[in-house]
Design a protein around this motif. Structure first.
Motif, PDB file in Angstrom:
ATOM      1  N   THR A   1      33.686  54.159  21.485  1.00  0.00           N
ATOM      2  CA  THR A   1      32.736  53.833  20.414  1.00  0.00           C
ATOM      3  C   THR A   1      33.518  53.243  19.247  1.00  0.00           C
ATOM      4  N   VAL A   2      33.189  52.006  18.895  1.00  0.00           N
ATOM      5  CA  VAL A   2      33.835  51.332  17.765  1.00  0.00           C
ATOM      6  C   VAL A   2      32.786  51.184  16.670  1.00  0.00           C
ATOM      7  N   HIS A   3      32.981  51.889  15.585  1.00  0.00           N
ATOM      8  CA  HIS A   3      32.046  51.842  14.468  1.00  0.00           C
ATOM      9  C   HIS A   3      32.313  50.612  13.613  1.00  0.00           C
ATOM     10  N   PRO A   4      31.270  50.005  13.106  1.00  0.00           N
ATOM     11  CA  PRO A   4      31.471  48.827  12.250  1.00  0.00           C
ATOM     12  C   PRO A   4      32.273  49.197  11.005  1.00  0.00           C
ATOM     13  N   LEU A   5      33.238  48.360  10.725  1.00  0.00           N
ATOM     14  CA  LEU A   5      34.024  48.477   9.509  1.00  0.00           C
ATOM     15  C   LEU A   5      34.703  47.136   9.305  1.00  0.00           C
ATOM     16  N   PRO A   6      34.519  46.530   8.144  1.00  0.00           N
ATOM     17  CA  PRO A   6      35.091  45.194   7.972  1.00  0.00           C
ATOM     18  C   PRO A   6      36.614  45.227   8.026  1.00  0.00           C
ATOM     19  N   LEU A   7      37.165  44.212   8.656  1.00  0.00           N
ATOM     20  CA  LEU A   7      38.615  44.040   8.641  1.00  0.00           C
ATOM     21  C   LEU A   7      39.037  43.543   7.271  1.00  0.00           C
ATOM     22  N   VAL A   8      40.254  43.861   6.911  1.00  0.00           N
ATOM     23  CA  VAL A   8      40.754  43.454   5.591  1.00  0.00           C
ATOM     24  C   VAL A   8      40.667  41.948   5.437  1.00  0.00           C
ATOM     25  N   SER A   9      40.989  41.222   6.510  1.00  0.00           N
ATOM     26  CA  SER A   9      40.993  39.763   6.422  1.00  0.00           C
ATOM     27  C   SER A   9      39.589  39.195   6.290  1.00  0.00           C
TER      28      SER A   9
END
Length: 1347
Positions: free
Chosen positions: A562-570
């Motif tokens: 399960t990969v929860h949404p979280l913006p990448l720094v870039s």
């Protein structure tokens, strides 16, 4: 037919007659009984069918009848025979019946009473048929019966025929006899008189003797052979009896002249009768038990067997058995049994029976066939309780009796055999489950053997290796995996089985994960595979399958991620990047992302944080806060502000910082609602979508814009915005690098990139940012480790063609002004794509556009062709050729791809080289090979000479590692082979200069510095070699004069070895350098040898200098200790040559096996890979330091002597001469190699290269001057040898240096200057006539320390 009663004699007559009518004879009155019997005339086989039946044909037919005549008086026998013999045949019928003629009448059988029995015997030349002998009772042989030829007498006349028959057809006896006379060579010549005489006499005697044989026809002599004289001859008759043959032989001897001395006991006869030779079985296979039977009517037990091809007389043994017996006293039978027959036993066998002088021979050839069993030799069986059939089939039809199955192995898994004898096939069905093959035994191999057994014992077998593989029990990471985007995770999959064929990972959609994301390791009793994701994205959300494949069986373990949404720094866009804020003002700060998720967002500055307000604008979500500078007390300070995103899983990420400069209001001159405020000269960057640039303000563009506060206005000074389509592709490219399905997506992505680049090609003309983004995209995608097909390569080159268009060159110049290396990046990307190109079945792939062309070729395993490609760019008026010889390509791995890409405009945009030199515009051609090259490679390139007026041409290549890996032009390894006004041909090679001896990166050979160093090196080395040779000559001339004591002897030994070592080293170096200067590619082995000897002899020079210094230290410090000359020499040579040899051998032994002993382009110790150069530098510098230290110690010892150790003035003078010699020479060497050490490090000042070349090149001259000619005793010896007599007379009176004043005397100007270095002036008198003997001895001793 019944035997007649009251008769004493019964005759059987054989009557042969001919008739032209149907036979209807009535002989009842004179013949009792009359039997019409079909007969076969002997010797007339073709007449058998003609006599078989009586027909009404008008042609005369012959008939044979047996006629029985019974008489009561036995005395009638001879008259009847005489009467029959007197008849004249044929006997014609009467005049009224001329259709029947009697041709012959012969008596065949005579029956006589013998007691109570009647014996019926055959007349001479006749015998009973064999079937009668087998089924009737025989009587003893008598009279002229023929022993060994069946029976000739029966007890009683058979009631029905057949009766005695004429013996079989004539036989030819091959006979021989020996004459006990000497053999003469004329007997070999059939035309000689002797041969004809022998032949005539012998044939006459033979005819007279053998005429008594039944059915005798002829005899002829066939030849003579030595030993004494052996006569060979042939006799034709019916088969005679042994007694009759002996009688005939006696008649021969009686009728032959006794001078021939015929030996009666030497008669031999070889005859061939119809011996029955049988072989069982008829079709023989290896391993069969074969029986060869020889059955002959001749009764004899003397039978032998012989193998013709092996020249082998067969005897009874473990494999051969011979059994001979007589059957029913009628037939001799001999059987040869061969056990376990092999192909070596095949061939011709001879059965030979011997009876008296007769030999009966029969031959038969047998063939032995190998047994071929067909089966799959190896199988893998997964232990899942599924039935598996092993199958064997015999290729030969050998009448198999059975098929046996056996197994051998550590585990026992039985099966059920089924055999079809008719088809010659057998199957063995087995089932294996996990209980039979536990996980620890997985991979165990059991050998199953199917063995076919024939009826005669032949055995053929085939082994089938069956590998049993347990169904693996997989254990996967038990904990639930829940991560947020940007975080890493790993999944470990453990198998209890180590023997597997393949391990891979799949997504739930069946997409195979690329191999670079997981690693697999095998253990003794298991294996594991670990899937590692360093930066997770939402694409990794899902179910993953760990799959271990064993043959056709799969073991699968599943794990949900399960990969929860979280913006990448870039992907977090912040605004502002940097801004000035009035200490009493407000400024809007915001963080935007391209997704609308439920995040908690706060702004942090130091220990303070503020909640953000969410604002959604189409696909973009921004989190904003209006910062109030009054809320902080940090005026005139800079603060960093961060956005903090927290998702539902309580994972968080920080954005990049936003820098806010708090300034007093009076300093602000520039005001703008978007850009904010700023003081004069302030420079700020703004993301394009938040800027005032066209297309900005919320649109999904990328890149930045730079503004400067000029006066009261913000002015745009640089625009690096990226168009929306290209920016989207850039974001997708960054995501693709982390995608689990990058292999599936890359072909589509490259197609989209080519299409999008074509759509925005007009924007690229004015957008350095878009151009740079495309280059970054290509650079990112070229690192994806997968094969590139022809379609993908076409899309790449189409994109490159657009961005290298001539109108885009102005945009490239803007990128170059920003000091980027993106031109080098582009070239490197194309090379990586070229190396990954897989042509497959296509023999070649070509691509041609205005700004890029490509050609390729696949190296086939056999007969590689020369690689030759030509590129022509008509618009740019440029062309070039690339040629790789077929010999070079033959060393490459098969199926390698050779790809060349040519660019007409790339050179104009590539950065300048490190020397900042510009090159004439020409093609840039890059050639790559898909496989690793392990051997030296040579490539030839021809370019159009586009600017012949610019001067000398230079071949260069782009070295990506130069300028801190930003790239630069480099000429190493390439040289101009041919240059004219039309074209320039470049071939790989290397040039060098002397300064490379200790330089890790030598100056460019074509530069002014490189040319200057070459001149210094060659001229200086020439002087050095001449000087060292002169030094050795001088030493040889003055040797006896200057080596009269031990110390002087050792000193000159050191000087000679120093000069000799440096002379050899300099000679090696100048030869190697000269060869390289002529563009000659050295053999790698020769290069290694040259490097070894240069290293060894230069080190030897240093170690002999160390020996010289240690000797001085020993003589002055350890005064009371005196070592022998041999001991000193042994130590000196060990130091001078033993230590350098050990260092050189260890260096080459440690580095050469890896191929990193020498540099790739120069024959000298490697620096980049192994730092092998330190094996020369460190010993040399240590020796210099030691020698300098010794010099200081010696001078201190002289100037400040210890108590009781005050040297006199003369002693001090002599020791100063010693100190000057070592003190002047060592600093010279020390300075030389000190400068050399400085050149080791990259970026060294050019002055160090020049000084090092000067000092090192002239060190031979320094040794000649300061180590040899400066020596006063050497000067005196030379003067004594070459001066006039008056100088000799003066010298005999005084040895004062002042009286002679040689050029290097202590009173000469040159010497005086060196004296001043040590604080001394004036003249030294080494010895005077007034000194005492003691003082003379002391002066002499002090002088010898120098000499």
């Amino acid at each position: 037919m019944k035997s007649p009663r009251r008769t004493t004699l019964c005759l059987m007559l054989l009557v042969i007659y001919s008739s032209q009518a149907t036979l209807d004879l009535n002989l009842e009155a004179i013949v009792h009984p009359l039997i019409l019997h079909e007969r076969e005339l002997p010797g007339e086989e073709p007449l058998r069918q003609r006599r078989a039946v009586a027909t009404g044909s008008p042609a005369a037919e012959e008939y044979t009848v047996d006629v029985e005549i019974s008489v009561e008086n036995a005395s009638f026998l001879e008259p009847i025979k005489a009467y029959l013999n007197s008849l004249s045949f044929p006997i014609q019928g009467n005049s009224t019946d001329r259709v029947t003629d009697i041709l012959s009448i012969q008596v065949t059988t005579v029956c006589r009473p013998a007691g109570s029995e009647t014996w019926c015997s055959c007349e001479t030349g006749y015998k009973w048929p064999q079937e009668r002998c087998l089924h009737n009772i025989t009587c003893p042989e008598h009279g002229s019966s023929l022993p060994g030829h069946g029976c000739s007498c029966l007890k009683g006349l058979p009631p029905k025929g057949p009766f005695c028959q004429l013996q079989r057809a004539d036989v030819t006896l091959r006979m021989s006899v020996r004459l006990n006379v000497g053999f003469q060579e004329d007997l070999r010549n059939i035309s000689s008189a002797l041969y004809r005489s022998y032949k005539t006499d012998l044939e006459t005697a033979f005819r007279k003797g053998y005429s008594i044989l039944p059915g005798f026809r002829w005899v002829t002599v066939t030849g003579f052979r030595p030993g004494s004289v052996v006569v060979t001859y042939d006799v034709q008759s019916t088969t005679p009896s042994v007694e009759l043959m002996h009688k005939a032989n006696e008649q021969v001897i009686q009728n032959l002249n006794q001078t021939y001395k015929m030996d009666y006991n030497s008669f031999q006869a070889v005859t061939s009768n119809e011996t029955k030779f049988s072989v069982i079985p008829q079709v023989i296979f290896e391993g069969d038990t074969v029986t060869l039977s020889c059955e002959n009517e001749v009764l004899s037990s003397n039978v032998s067997w012989h193998h013709v091809e092996r020249h082998f007389d067969i005897q009874n043994s473990s494999r051969f058995s011979i059994y001979t017996f007589v059957l029913n006293n009628m037939t001799s039978v001999s059987s040869l049994t061969i056990y376990n027959i092999t192909q070596r036993d095949a061939g011709e066998y001879v059965c030979k029976l011997i009876l008296d002088i007769f030999e009966y021979e029969s031959r038969n050839r047998i063939s032995v066939m190998p047994i071929r069993i067909l089966a799959n030799e190896e199988m893998k069986v997964v232990c899942d309780n599924s039935p598996v059939s092993l199958s064997c089939c015999a290729e030969n039809n050998a009448n198999w009796s059975k098929v046996e199955w056996k197994q051998e192995g550590k585990i026992n898994i039985p099966g059920n055999p089924e055999t079809d004898i008719d088809s010659g096939c057998s199957t063995y069905t087995l089932k294996a489950d996990g209980t039979q093959v536990p996980s620890g035994s997985s991979g165990t191999t059991v050998v199953y053997t199917c063995e076919f057994v024939s009826a005669h014992g032949a055995r053929g077998s085939k082994d089938i290796k069956v590998t049993f593989i347990s169904v693996a029990n997989l254990t996967i990471t038990p904990d639930p995996i829940s991560v947020s985007e940007g975080q890493n995770f790993s999944i470990k999959c453990i198998s209890d089985v180590s023997n597997y064929d393949e391990v891979y990972w799949n997504t739930s959609a069946g997409i195979k994960i690329y191999q670079r994301f997981y690693t697999t390791r095998r253990y003794l009793h298991g294996a594991e595979s670990v899937l590692t994701v360093k930066t997770s994205t939402r694409e990794w959300n899902g179910t993953y399958h760990c799959i271990f494949r064993y043959s056709n069986s799969y073991s699968i373990a599943t794990k949900d991620v399960t990969v929860h949404p979280l913006p990448l720094v870039s992907n977090i866009m912040v605004d502002p990047l940097e801004a000035s804020v009035s200490c009493s003002g407000f400024h809007l700060i915001q963080c935007c992302i391209e997704e609308d998720e439920d995040y908690k967002v706060t702004f942090h500055m130091g220990s303070l944080f503020f909640l953000a307000a969410k604002e959604v604008n189409r696909n973009q979500v921004c989190y904003k806060h209006n910062f109030n500078a009054n809320s902080v007390s940090w005026c005139s300070r800079s603060i960093d502000v961060f956005c903090h995103f927290t998702n539902a899983a309580n994972n968080s990420v920080w954005s990049q910082s936003m820098k806010l400069n708090l300034v007093p209001g009076e300093n602000i001159t520039c005001h703008d609602p978007i850009l904010g405020v700023g003081e004069p000269g302030k420079v700020v960057q703004k993301l394009c979508q938040f800027s005032k640039a066209p297309g900005g303000t919320g649109s999904p563009v990328g890149g930045t814009v730079t503004y400067t506060c000029v006066g009261s206005q913000w002015k745009e000074t640089r625009n690096n915005c990226i168009s929306a389509p290209i920016n989207s592709l850039l974001l997708l490219a960054k995501a693709l690098i982390q995608s689990p399905s990058q292999e599936e997506k890359l072909p589509t992505y490259l197609r989209d990139l080519s299409a999008s680049t074509d759509q925005v090609k007009h924007e690229i003309l004015s957008s350095p940012g878009s151009l740079g983004a495309i280059i970054n995209i290509l650079d990112l995608l070229s690192t994806v480790p997968m094969q590139v097909n022809s379609e993908m390569m076409t899309h790449v080159l189409s994109t490159v063609n657009i961005i290298l268009n001539k109108p885009v060159l102005s945009t490239w110049k803007v990128l170059q002004q920003q000091h980027t290396n993106q031109s080098s990046q582009l070239l490197h990307s194309v090379e990586r794509f070229s190396q990954a190109l897989k042509l497959g079945d296509n023999p070649a792939l070509s691509f041609s556009q205005a700004n890029v062309q490509m050609s390729s070729m696949v190296i086939r395993p056999s007969h590689p062709k020369t690689y030759e490609q030509r590129f022509v760019f008509s618009e740019a008026d440029l062309w070039g050729n690339v040629v790789i010889d077929r010999c070079q390509l033959g060393d490459l791995q098969p199926e390698s791809s050779v790809v060349t890409v040519a660019f007409p405009t790339l050179q104009a945009i590539l950065a300048q080289d490190v020397q900042k030199r510009n090159f004439a515009n020409n093609l840039v051609m890059t050639t790559t090979i898909s496989r690793y090259i392990t051997t030296p490679f040579r490539i030839s390139m021809t370019f159009k000479n586009s600017s012949p007026s610019l001067g000398e041409a230079k071949c260069v290549f782009w070295n990506f590692s130069l300028a801190n890996h930003t790239g630069g032009w480099d000429s190493s390894g390439c040289h101009v082979e041919e240059s004219n006004e039309d074209n320039i041909t470049c071939i790989c090679d290397h040039l060098t200069s002397f300064s490379v001896l200790m330089s890790a990166d030598s100056p460019d050979p074509g530069s002014l510095l490189g040319i200057l160093l070459d001149i210094i090196s060659y001229i200086g080395l020439g002087f050095s070699i001449l000087s060292l040779a002169a030094c050795l000559v001088v030493e040889s001339v003055v040797w006896k004069s200057v080596t009269k004591n031990r110390t002087s002897y050792m000193r000159h030994v050191c000087i000679v070895n120093i000069a000799a070592s440096l002379l050899v080293a300099d000679t090696w170096f100048i030869v190697v350098a000269a060869i390289q200067d002529s563009h000659y590619v050295l053999c790698r082995t020769a290069c290694v040898a040259a490097t070894f000897f240069i290293h060894f002899f230069y080190l030897s020079g240093f170690f002999w200098m160390l020996t010289l210094g240690l000797m001085l230290f020993y003589r002055l410090v350890f005064i009371l200790h005196e070592a022998s000359k041999s001991t000193q020499k042994a130590i000196a040579f060990f130091l001078g040559y033993g230590c350098p040899l050990a260092i050189a051998i260890i260096t080459v032994g440690a580095t050469q096996p890896r191929g990193v002993y020498t540099r790739k382009d120069i024959c000298w110790l490697n620096w980049e890979d192994t730092k092998a150069l330190l094996a020369f530098v460190i010993p040399a510098l240590i020796i210099v330091v030691v020698n300098v230290t010794i010099t200081v110690v010696v001078i201190t010892k002289i100037l400040r002597p210890s108590i009781g150790d005050k040297p006199c003035k003369q002693e001090k003078s002599s020791l100063f001469q010693i100190g000057k010699s070592i003190g002047v020479l060592t600093p010279l060497l020390g300075l030389t190699w000190g400068f050399g050490l400085a050149t080791v490090f990259p970026g060294t000042n050019l002055v160090f290269h020049i000084v090092f070349a000067l000092l090192n090149a002239f060190q031979g001259l320094f040794i000649l001057l300061f180590g040899c000619l400066w020596d006063l005793k050497v000067q005196e010896a030379l003067l004594n040898k070459f001066s006039l007599s008056r100088w000799s007379s003066q010298h005999s009176k005084s040895t004062s240096i002042a009286s002679s004043t040689p050029v290097f005397s202590m009173s000469s100007p040159i010497s005086r200057r060196f004296n001043n270095l040590f604080g001394k002036t004036g003249t030294y008198n080494v010895s005077t006539p007034e000194t005492t003997s003691s003082s003379v001895e002391n002066s002499s001793s002090a002088y010898s320390l120098l000499n």
